[in-house]
Scaffold this active site. Structure first.
Site, PDB file in Angstrom:
ATOM      1  N   ALA A  12      11.990 -14.544  15.660  1.00 61.65           N
ATOM      2  CA  ALA A  12      12.894 -14.289  14.529  1.00 61.65           C
ATOM      3  C   ALA A  12      12.148 -14.330  13.204  1.00 61.65           C
ATOM      4  CB  ALA A  12      14.009 -15.329  14.525  1.00 61.65           C
ATOM      5  N   ARG A  18      13.080  -2.010   8.065  1.00 60.55           N
ATOM      6  CA  ARG A  18      13.934  -0.818   8.182  1.00 60.55           C
ATOM      7  C   ARG A  18      15.355  -1.046   7.653  1.00 60.55           C
ATOM      8  NH1 ARG A  18      12.066  -0.266  14.391  1.00 60.55           N
ATOM      9  NH2 ARG A  18      11.455  -2.414  13.916  1.00 60.55           N
ATOM     10  N   LYS A  25      16.386 -10.088   8.340  1.00 59.98           N
ATOM     11  CA  LYS A  25      17.164  -9.346   9.343  1.00 59.98           C
ATOM     12  C   LYS A  25      18.047 -10.253  10.184  1.00 59.98           C
ATOM     13  CE  LYS A  25      14.866  -7.195  12.683  1.00 59.98           C
ATOM     14  NZ  LYS A  25      14.202  -6.067  13.361  1.00 59.98           N
ATOM     15  N   ASN A 389      64.980 -23.446  -2.924  1.00 62.50           N
ATOM     16  CA  ASN A 389      64.971 -22.042  -3.337  1.00 62.50           C
ATOM     17  C   ASN A 389      64.138 -21.907  -4.607  1.00 62.50           C
ATOM     18  OD1 ASN A 389      66.516 -19.320  -2.768  1.00 62.50           O
ATOM     19  ND2 ASN A 389      66.271 -19.592  -4.972  1.00 62.50           N
TER      20      ASN A 389
HETATM   21  C1  UD1 Z   1      10.095  -4.449  20.002  1.00 57.99           C
HETATM   22  C2  UD1 Z   1       9.171  -4.082  21.173  1.00 57.99           C
HETATM   23  C3  UD1 Z   1       9.681  -2.795  21.814  1.00 57.99           C
HETATM   24  C4  UD1 Z   1      11.117  -2.982  22.267  1.00 57.99           C
HETATM   25  C5  UD1 Z   1      11.992  -3.448  21.108  1.00 57.99           C
HETATM   26  C6  UD1 Z   1      13.353  -3.843  21.657  1.00 57.99           C
HETATM   27  C7  UD1 Z   1       6.953  -4.901  20.470  1.00 57.99           C
HETATM   28  C8  UD1 Z   1       5.601  -4.509  20.003  1.00 57.99           C
HETATM   29  N1  UD1 Z   1       7.809  -3.889  20.664  1.00 57.99           N
HETATM   30  O1  UD1 Z   1       9.976  -3.404  19.055  1.00 57.99           O
HETATM   31  O2  UD1 Z   1       8.875  -2.469  22.941  1.00 57.99           O
HETATM   32  O3  UD1 Z   1      11.599  -1.758  22.797  1.00 57.99           O
HETATM   33  O4  UD1 Z   1      11.424  -4.612  20.476  1.00 57.99           O
HETATM   34  O5  UD1 Z   1      14.253  -4.201  20.659  1.00 57.99           O
HETATM   35  O6  UD1 Z   1       7.214  -6.058  20.677  1.00 57.99           O
HETATM   36  N2  UD1 Z   1       8.966 -10.684  15.171  1.00 57.99           N
HETATM   37  C9  UD1 Z   1       8.372 -11.887  14.921  1.00 57.99           C
HETATM   38  N3  UD1 Z   1       7.105 -11.895  14.418  1.00 57.99           N
HETATM   39  C10 UD1 Z   1       6.411 -10.751  14.150  1.00 57.99           C
HETATM   40  C11 UD1 Z   1       7.038  -9.519  14.423  1.00 57.99           C
HETATM   41  C12 UD1 Z   1       8.312  -9.509  14.939  1.00 57.99           C
HETATM   42  O7  UD1 Z   1       8.952 -12.945  15.138  1.00 57.99           O
HETATM   43  O8  UD1 Z   1       5.267 -10.853  13.690  1.00 57.99           O
HETATM   44  C13 UD1 Z   1      10.342 -10.676  15.699  1.00 57.99           C
HETATM   45  C14 UD1 Z   1      11.298  -9.871  14.844  1.00 57.99           C
HETATM   46  O9  UD1 Z   1      11.906 -10.720  13.863  1.00 57.99           O
HETATM   47  C15 UD1 Z   1      12.298  -9.358  15.853  1.00 57.99           C
HETATM   48  C16 UD1 Z   1      11.503  -9.266  17.144  1.00 57.99           C
HETATM   49  O10 UD1 Z   1      10.334 -10.046  16.947  1.00 57.99           O
HETATM   50  O11 UD1 Z   1      13.371 -10.249  16.014  1.00 57.99           O
HETATM   51  C17 UD1 Z   1      11.104  -7.825  17.484  1.00 57.99           C
HETATM   52  O12 UD1 Z   1      10.346  -7.295  16.421  1.00 57.99           O
HETATM   53  P1  UD1 Z   1      10.579  -5.833  15.868  1.00 57.99           P
HETATM   54  O13 UD1 Z   1       9.612  -5.579  14.774  1.00 57.99           O
HETATM   55  O14 UD1 Z   1      12.002  -5.593  15.597  1.00 57.99           O
HETATM   56  O15 UD1 Z   1      10.111  -4.980  17.147  1.00 57.99           O
HETATM   57  P2  UD1 Z   1      10.570  -3.519  17.558  1.00 57.99           P
HETATM   58  O16 UD1 Z   1       9.822  -2.529  16.742  1.00 57.99           O
HETATM   59  O17 UD1 Z   1      12.040  -3.417  17.587  1.00 57.99           O
HETATM   60 CA    CA Z   2      13.679  -4.705  16.874  1.00 60.05          CA
END
Ligand code: UD1
Ligand code: CA
Length: 473
Positions: A12, A18, A25, A389
């Site tokens: 998290a 995005r 988020k 009332n």
């Molecule tokens: C990720 C997966 C993808 C999958 C998708 C599903 C990777 C590289 N890709 O992509 O294969 O289909 O989730 O939803 O993992 N986060 C951290 N630390 C970081 C980066 C991210 O804690 O350094 C957390 C984010 O807060 C998030 C989760 O990890 O809750 C996923 O990260 P996000 O950047 O959303 O990955 P996706 O591009 O969605």
């Molecule tokens: Ca994601």
């Protein structure tokens, strides 16, 4: 299924680029609750909070504050260098604290909020039964674009060769329909052993947790996939506001369906906004465009008309709420009738069979059984007995600019229209207040109080004025 060998990590820490939002988020809400709190709630159905590790980074203090009451551990990922890097922080936590890492690790994404306990149970059970080093929860959504894809050894095989991120897909792989949900089980030792082999040689320059799949396969470890059998929304991520609103709608529709199955009639359920926590008794009818939020409980056989917003409000049975009321932190007893356009503010109690009508506002008000305030009134810091009332335009003047003061009105009292009751004031049982009065002194029982000057009538005044005007010409 036995989940005692599992710890749960929730990723998290990400920024949520995005979203184009200043709020992190995982603190965006769907179904009336932050994404992260949905995920923690699901995790807590499997293991106690002390076995849950939440990895936080972007606006860590805000995220920690929002989830502190859940009792989970927080692990800081000060720089967010990818999902693999997030797992490195978890490994460092165990190394530095000397705590024993759990034998198996269930990894959840803080932005996949609709995941259900039964699906997680099934994933953990499959992971153990398959003796896998890594087990990936997958799905086949209508549009897989944007997700990592899971490449299986063959179509029928549970075995996986690799996860390939969207930007790295070859033209031939683009049509792969099966996505990585971002939810996995690992044998913890196998995961931790390969985290240092991850590279940043990819489109985002990050350490991808997904790359662990191919690394494990290369080391002859077993990597398998389980396709989720539930509704596809359960495993979808929320990376944009539009995606979040899609999940919010799916969640609220599921809540409406649950209530309808319990005997609640909901016209046009797609227009209602009902938090998952809301309870409603059978034979209650909700017209379109109703919002029921937070800890709201509604009894049986009530009728809630359109455009009502009820928050943390409890209604008894047989309550009628006409359109366009805003009701917050209020209790309403059986058979009461509210609206249209009533504003019931916190600490309002409406007694049985009482009637509160249009443009009546209450705050910290106790309204007795059968009491009526049908139109245009303000009742604040007020205690009204039974069968009172309240005439149109009655105001309890409860605030002197510094303090609030109480008004009490006894059983069967009658307050004439356009009266101002200057608090502190007590109007005893059965007393009458004449219309248009400004009441500054207590009114005893059985009395009439007039708080206005006597009317003066001057016969012939109009023609006399006209005559005097002519004489001046
Ligand atoms: C990720 C997966 C993808 C999958 C998708 C599903 C990777 C590289 N890709 O992509 O294969 O289909 O989730 O939803 O993992 N986060 C951290 N630390 C970081 C980066 C991210 O804690 O350094 C957390 C984010 O807060 C998030 C989760 O990890 O809750 C996923 O990260 P996000 O950047 O959303 O990955 P996706 O591009 O969605
Ligand atoms: Ca994601």
């Amino acid at each position: 299924m036995e989940t005692s060998s599992f710890g749960i990590a929730i990723m998290a820490a990400g920024k949520g680029t995005r979203l184009n939002s200043r709020r992190p988020k995982v603190l965006h809400q769907i179904g009336g609750q932050a994404l992260l709190l949905h995920v923690i709630a699901a995790a807590k159905t499997l293991v106690p909070a002390i076995q849950i590790y939440c990895i936080i980074g972007h606006q860590a203090d805000a995220v920690r504050a929002a989830a502190a009451s859940t009792g989970v551990h927080f692990i800081l990922q000060p720089e967010q260098r990818g999902t693999g890097h997030a797992m490195q922080q978890l490994r460092s936590h165990f190394a530095s604290t000397g705590q024993t890492a759990p034998e198996n690790l269930l990894v959840l994404s803080g932005d996949v909020p609709l995941i259900q306990p039964s699906t997680l149970q099934a994933l953990c059970a499959f992971h153990l039964a398959e003796h896998a080093a890594m087990t990936i929860l997958t799905a086949v959504p209508p549009s897989p674009t944007g997700y990592g894809r899971v490449l299986r050894a063959s179509d029928a095989s549970p075995e996986v060769q690799a996860i390939v991120e969207q930007k790295a897909l070859t033209p031939a792989q683009l049509s792969t329909p099966e996505i990585n949900s971002g939810i996995y089980c690992f044998r913890t030792s196998a995961l931790f052993a390969h985290l240092d082999s991850l590279s940043t040689n990819n489109a985002h320059g990050e350490l991808y947790l997904t790359d662990v799949a191919a690394l494990l396969v290369a080391h002859r470890e077993r990597v398998v996939a389980l396709r989720s059998s539930g509704p596809v929304e359960e495993v979808l991520g929320a990376n944009t506001i539009e995606e979040m609103m899609h999940l919010d709608a799916a969640m609220r529709l599921a809540t409406a369906r649950r209530l309808m199955a319990q005997g609640v009639t909901i016209f046009r359920p797609e227009t209602s906004v009902i938090d998952a926590s809301v309870q409603i008794g059978p034979d209650t009818i909700l017209q379109p465009f109703v919002q029921l939020l937070g800890d709201t409980r509604i009894g049986a056989n009530c009728h809630i008309a359109s455009y009502n917003v009820l928050e943390n409000t409890h209604l008894g049975d047989n309550v009628l709420v006409l359109p366009s009321c805003v009701i917050t932190d209020t209790t309403v007893e059986d058979g009461a009738k509210l609206g249209p356009f009533s504003h019931l503010r916190p600490a309002t109690h409406i007694g049985p069979e009482a009637q509160i009508g249009s443009f009546v506002e209450t705050k910290s008000a106790w309204i007795g059984a059968g009491t009526k305030a049908h139109h245009l009134a303000y009742l604040g810091n007020a205690t009204l007995g039974a069968n009172v009332n309240i005439g149109a335009g009655t105001i309890t003047c409860n605030y002197d600019g510094e303090k609030k003061h109480p008004t009490t009105i006894g059983d069967g009292a009658f307050i004439g229209s356009n009266s101002t009751l200057v608090a502190p004031i007590n109007i005893a049982d059965t007393a009458y207040v004449a219309a248009g009065s400004c009441i500054t002194e207590d009114v005893p029982a059985d009395s009439l109080a007039l708080g206005r000057s006597r009317q003066v009538v001057k016969p012939g005044w109009v023609s006399a004025r006209k005559q005097s005007a002519r004489q001046c010409d």
